[in-house]
Motif scaffolding. Structure first.
Motif, short mmCIF file in Angstrom:
data_model
loop_
_atom_site.label_atom_id
_atom_site.label_comp_id
_atom_site.label_asym_id
_atom_site.label_seq_id
_atom_site.Cartn_x
_atom_site.Cartn_y
_atom_site.Cartn_z
N ARG A 273 0.96 -1.15 0.10
CA ARG A 273 0.06 -0.16 -0.06
C ARG A 273 0.91 1.08 0.01
NH1 ARG A 273 -4.39 -0.22 4.43
NH2 ARG A 273 -5.04 -1.60 3.05
N HIS A 274 1.99 1.25 0.63
CA HIS A 274 2.99 2.56 0.94
C HIS A 274 3.72 2.63 -0.61
CE1 HIS A 274 2.59 3.64 4.95
NE2 HIS A 274 2.52 2.30 5.29
N ALA A 275 3.83 1.45 -1.15
CA ALA A 275 4.55 1.37 -2.38
C ALA A 275 3.74 2.15 -3.51
CB ALA A 275 4.96 0.15 -3.00
N THR A 276 2.48 1.74 -3.54
CA THR A 276 1.54 2.32 -4.35
C THR A 276 1.06 3.73 -4.40
OG1 THR A 276 0.52 0.28 -4.40
CG2 THR A 276 -0.97 2.04 -5.25
N SER A 277 1.14 3.99 -2.90
CA SER A 277 0.87 5.38 -2.66
C SER A 277 1.96 6.37 -3.06
CB SER A 277 0.73 5.57 -1.13
OG SER A 277 0.55 6.94 -0.68
#
Length: 541
Positions: A273-277
């Motif tokens: 989720r952090h990578a996508t954000s």
């Protein structure tokens, strides 16, 4: 040793981070020739992302300067009311020059918000504070970064946390007669202990306690947070996550649970989720979507700012709340500042109303963990106890965001209003002084003229008119005093709150949901005077 390695790495990376920031500006500034190249936008976006990934995030500010009260802008002055070694009691003082608004502000309830000491700063409750300032006098606990507290200040234990809360409550009681307490997440346990001890001693307790998403009974609906705390031994936590602060900080040598371990735990829970954000942030920079870019920056400025916690407090919270369940078992003893050992007995609370709030989708404090406070507080009559489950809200959503403002806050506001009583501060002293001044002013000319009226013919006329001169102002003065004295009784009757609007539906934003999830690591890895005169230009409340 790990703390020293981390700080060394961060120091080595600092020049590269500064270079990335400068390079991003070179490729994005329209005056720069580099911004005219074909790949300028991508280069600027890449360097900006690199800068944000490597920069050191400092403590954020509340940044609350004004609030709207019934269409009137009210100025906010943030100040420190009480300064303790490990915490500051921070007040948000409201100012207005509108007479009607000023009268309303003066009589609104006093609320102490106890913020979590579980990794993030108290600014995490910025939206909570901003919303409550419309209808309340707001104070909040602002916990300090343990690495900035010198060793000379001593250690900080869970007992000290409880004692701090009691001291802050007594401070507000001394100022206003009484107050209301709201605790969010981790502090629900120490706040319940603080009020219980005050009740057991026969002290005055707060008018209400509002507990939101806290692990009162961590055995119910256990989450991944609870499982991690129970699957690891107390010794494991002590040997693997406790380090000493490096020499360059004021708290050098203090044993702490470091903030960078907190952050690592936050990210490790949802790396995809952090990578996508961050990838979305990169694309928004290229597209020039300023609104999305600014939203990302604001969120991660808060999310990435973490603090160290004193090791004793952290370890004792792990054992007391998540391993031994001392509160629900009735075996928790707290040491007072005087050194006396006292047993925590929630059943002794009788004069404080209780309101618990849980989120339907809360994955930090499972369903029923906060509601368990009602069974423990058996001395509170049932009609003074309430519970709310916020539909569609996660952990973060019960104290921040749309669902907090539209669904939870109206219920909290109404609960506080129903149990509010007239405050200690009133206008009576000012009225008494004003009346005395008016009387003296009215009588002074008569006393001054009487001796001067010596001619035989004129003396009789003056003597005849003197009593009349005294009586004429005397009658309106008495009427004014009666009218003014009765005012506080009317002013303390606060206006009826607005009806709660129905909460909007829809899935939570990915980033906000992520902070709610990340908060799990915070709870697991880090368990979780006299009144001043107002001027004609600006009256304050």
């Amino acid at each position: 040793m790990l703390y020293h390695i981390y700080e060394t790495q961060r120091s080595l990376m600092e020049p590269f981070t500064d270079f990335a920031q400068a390079a991003s500006k070179l490729f994005s500034n329209p005056v720069s020739p580099l911004s005219q190249t074909s790949a300028a936008q991508r280069m600027a976006a890449g360097y900006d992302l690199l800068y944000r990934l490597g920069k050191d995030y400092e403590k954020p500010t509340f940044d609350i300067h004004t609030v709207d009260v019934d269409g009137v802008g009210v100025a906010i002055h943030e100040r420190i009311e009480v300064n303790k070694p490990f915490c500051e009691l921070r007040r948000f003082k409201r100012f207005s020059d509108d007479p009607a608004t000023l009268t309303k502000l003066k009589t609104q309830p006093v609320v102490l918000i106890v913020a979590p000491l579980s990794g993030h700063y108290s600014t995490l409750l910025r939206d909570t504070v901003r919303t409550m300032l419309k209808d309340h006098k707001v104070y909040i606990t602002d916990w300090k970064n343990a690495r900035l507290v010198p060793l000379s200040e001593g250690e900080f234990h869970l007992d000290d946390y409880v004692n701090y809360v009691q001291e802050f409550i007594r401070h507000l009681q001394g100022e206003y007669g009484n107050c209301h307490v709201i605790s969010v997440c981790q502090p629900t346990v120490p706040v319940l202990a603080a009020v219980s001890l005050m009740a057991s001693r026969g002290e005055k307790t707060p008018l209400t306690m509002t507990m939101m998403g806290g692990p009162i009974d961590a055995r119910k609906s256990p989450t991944s947070v609870n499982n991690l705390a129970t699957n690891r031994s107390f010794e494991w936590f002590e040997n693997n996550v406790i380090y000493r602060v490096p020499e360059k900080f004021p708290g050098a040598g203090r044993r702490v649970y470091p903030g960078f371990l907190q952050y690592t735990g936050f990210v490790a829970m949802n790396p995809d989720r952090h990578a996508t954000s961050h990838y979305d942030y990169f694309k928004d920079l290229i597209k020039g979507d300023d609104a999305s870019v600014e939203a990302h920056r604001k969120f991660y400025d808060e999310y990435n700012a973490v603090l160290d916690m004193d090791a004793d407090y952290y370890l004792e919270t792990i054992r007391t709340v998540f391993q031994d369940y001392k509160l629900v078992h009735g075996t928790w003893d707290v040491r007072s500042p005087a050194g006396k050992i006292e047993r925590v007995r929630p059943q002794d609370i009788t004069t404080t109303a209780l309101f618990t709030v849980e989120g339907e989708l809360d994955d930090i404090s499972g369903s029923g963990q906060t509601e368990a406070a009602h069974d423990l507080c058996s001395g509170i009559v049932r009609k003074e106890q309430r519970h709310l489950e916020a539909k569609g809200a996660g952990h973060y959503g019960i104290f921040s965001g749309r669902r907090w403002r539209d669904l939870v806050y109206p219920k909290v506001r109404q609960f506080i209003l129903e149990h509010e009583v007239p405050q200690k501060k009133s206008a009576e002293p000012a009225v008494t002084t004003t009346v005395a001044t008016v009387v003296e002013t009215a009588a002074a000319p008569v006393r001054a003229k009487a001796p001067a009226a010596k001619p035989v013919v004129k003396v009789a006329k003056v003597a005849t008119k003197a009593p009349t001169a005294v009586k004429v102002p005397a009658t309106p003065v008495r009427a004014t005093a009666k009218k003014t004295t009765a005012a506080p009784a009317v002013a303390t009757r606060w206006v009826k709150p607005e009806a709660a609007t129905q909460a909007a539906t829809g899935a939570a934003e990915p980033v906000k949901a992520d902070l709610g999830t990340a908060k799990a690591a915070a709870v697991t890895a880090a368990p979780a005077g006299p009144r001043s005169r107002t001027s004609s230009k600006a009256r304050k409340a």
